[in-house]
Scaffold this active site. Sequence first.
Site, short mmCIF file in Angstrom:
data_model
loop_
_atom_site.label_atom_id
_atom_site.label_comp_id
_atom_site.label_asym_id
_atom_site.label_seq_id
_atom_site.Cartn_x
_atom_site.Cartn_y
_atom_site.Cartn_z
N GLY A 335 35.80 39.40 52.90
CA GLY A 335 36.51 38.70 51.83
C GLY A 335 37.98 38.71 52.15
O GLY A 335 38.66 39.70 51.89
N SER A 336 38.47 37.65 52.76
CA SER A 336 39.84 37.63 53.29
C SER A 336 40.85 37.39 52.17
O SER A 336 41.40 36.31 52.04
CB SER A 336 39.96 36.56 54.36
OG SER A 336 39.18 36.91 55.47
N THR A 337 41.07 38.41 51.38
CA THR A 337 41.96 38.34 50.23
C THR A 337 42.56 39.72 50.02
O THR A 337 41.92 40.72 50.33
CB THR A 337 41.15 37.97 48.96
OG1 THR A 337 40.10 37.10 49.29
CG2 THR A 337 42.04 37.33 47.92
N THR A 338 43.77 39.77 49.47
CA THR A 338 44.32 41.08 49.13
C THR A 338 45.07 40.96 47.82
O THR A 338 45.44 39.85 47.39
CB THR A 338 45.23 41.62 50.25
OG1 THR A 338 45.49 43.01 50.01
CG2 THR A 338 46.53 40.85 50.35
N ARG A 510 39.05 49.64 50.37
CA ARG A 510 39.96 48.90 51.25
C ARG A 510 41.22 49.70 51.55
O ARG A 510 42.28 49.13 51.83
CB ARG A 510 40.30 47.54 50.63
CG ARG A 510 39.07 46.66 50.47
CD ARG A 510 39.43 45.26 50.03
NE ARG A 510 38.21 44.45 49.96
CZ ARG A 510 38.15 43.15 50.25
NH1 ARG A 510 39.24 42.51 50.62
NH2 ARG A 510 37.02 42.48 50.16
#
Length: 521
Positions: A335-338, A510
């Site tokens: 999930g390429s989100t921060t 994370r």
Amino acid sequence: MGKKTRGAIAAGHPKTAEAGQIIFELGGNAFDATLAAMLASFVVESTLTAAGGGGFLLAHTKEKENILFDFFSQTPLQKKLLDQIDFYPINVNFGGAIQEFHIGLGSIAVPGNVLGLFQIHQKLGTLPFSVIAEPAINYAENGFIMTDFNEFSYRLLEPILLAYPESRKIYAPHGSLLKQGEISYNKDLAQSLRELSKNGLESFYQGDMAGQMLQDLARGGYLTHADLKAYRVIERKPLKISYRNYELLTNPPPSSGGILIAFALKLLEQIDLTSVQFGSTEHLKILIRVMELTNQARNQKYNSNLYNNNIVELFLSTEFLQDYHQELSGVNKWGSTTHISAIDADGNAASVTTSNGEGSSYVIPGTGIMLNNMLGEADLNPLGFHQWSCNQRISSMMSPTLILQDGQPKFVLGSGGANRIRTAILQVISNLLDFQFSLDVAVNHSRIHWENHVLNIEPSSEQEFDLNHLHLASSAKIALWEAHNMFFGGVHAVGITKTGKMTGAGDFRRKGVALIDNFCE
């Protein structure tokens, strides 16, 4: 610059949080700290977010104004023939499964992060932009020590990061991908940030950076000068609902995550959870059913009406919810989100989620900036690739969220994690408000995720329930995870305790970090 500000910030990397803390120490407010952390995340979390991506920031000011800044990616103004487009799949190996992503120049949508930074700074910031950018410039110029999560991210996205010489210069400067403990530099990005600080956003959207970008994208991408010139940050009124006597603010349509969280909470609110034991079979069954019904409602009424002006009234209406109230009564993925959450002692609060997708693999030469692959993200293109409507804000699951009590910020939260964003936030909110958990316990407790007839369950000390008594549909599968995993999101949150002290929690899935200062020097 005034005296030190008391504040709290939670983020996905130690240096991201540190950047915000530095700005608090220089007297900046929560918005200054958040923007500094955003810029730092472009350096130290560059496989999740970048200047070439987009996002959302939900702001609550000390004057009690609530604003949702939408600077997510926009589809291009025009399409091209597919044989002119550089767009191709690559396989990412997760160890137990292979996932396909689409990258290339034709996967790039209009980037919004840079314009978002400047517009928010102009409206809510107090320190000069050059001061806010300094921590990020320092990390890019002088390097930062790779964490184990950095190494994991690099290794996972290896086919993307090694596709071009410009990206190899950042991620594999000595021929192989950087590893934990090594120092990562991005001197080109440091220079780009200096240029942005000196010359403003025009250097990205109109200057040499834009010129080089558009020259390259003419050979296989969609974007033109008109796309960059037409792009605007949209200031929206946040979606607001009440839940258990708290006020919840989140991302409104056309973004999808916020309204789906709101729908799920409205279902959950009909159940008296005071007599339900946390982690029990009964509790699990309630959560599963809420997630299942929310997915049903999404398919029935939401997806086809996404861009209708009255979608909130339609989807959250008492009449529509009533049918689902009655029913309620009776795979590894990147999930390429921060996310970053911040709050200060003056009552300012900021919740910001940004993304670069997996990255298109294209880095603007000489800038250290990789552009997004939002047009190649399957989750963001439900009708299929290249089927998007022109000049339209892309819908997203990103859901920066604020919980207010008596008009004051109580909790600030959000998450990365693609489709798991909304279920992660839903469970943390319920943990906080229904079960009165501390922020750290609420964020880092085991989670579940229900989607496509698969129930994913993290291990839990309370896992005393009998899976055979869940009464799942016969077609459903149960996936019991051996360990907590970033699959279940990454909720980074800050808040105010009952005694009035600031608190924070970074999601350990994370490697999240929270930094809190409750005392003035």
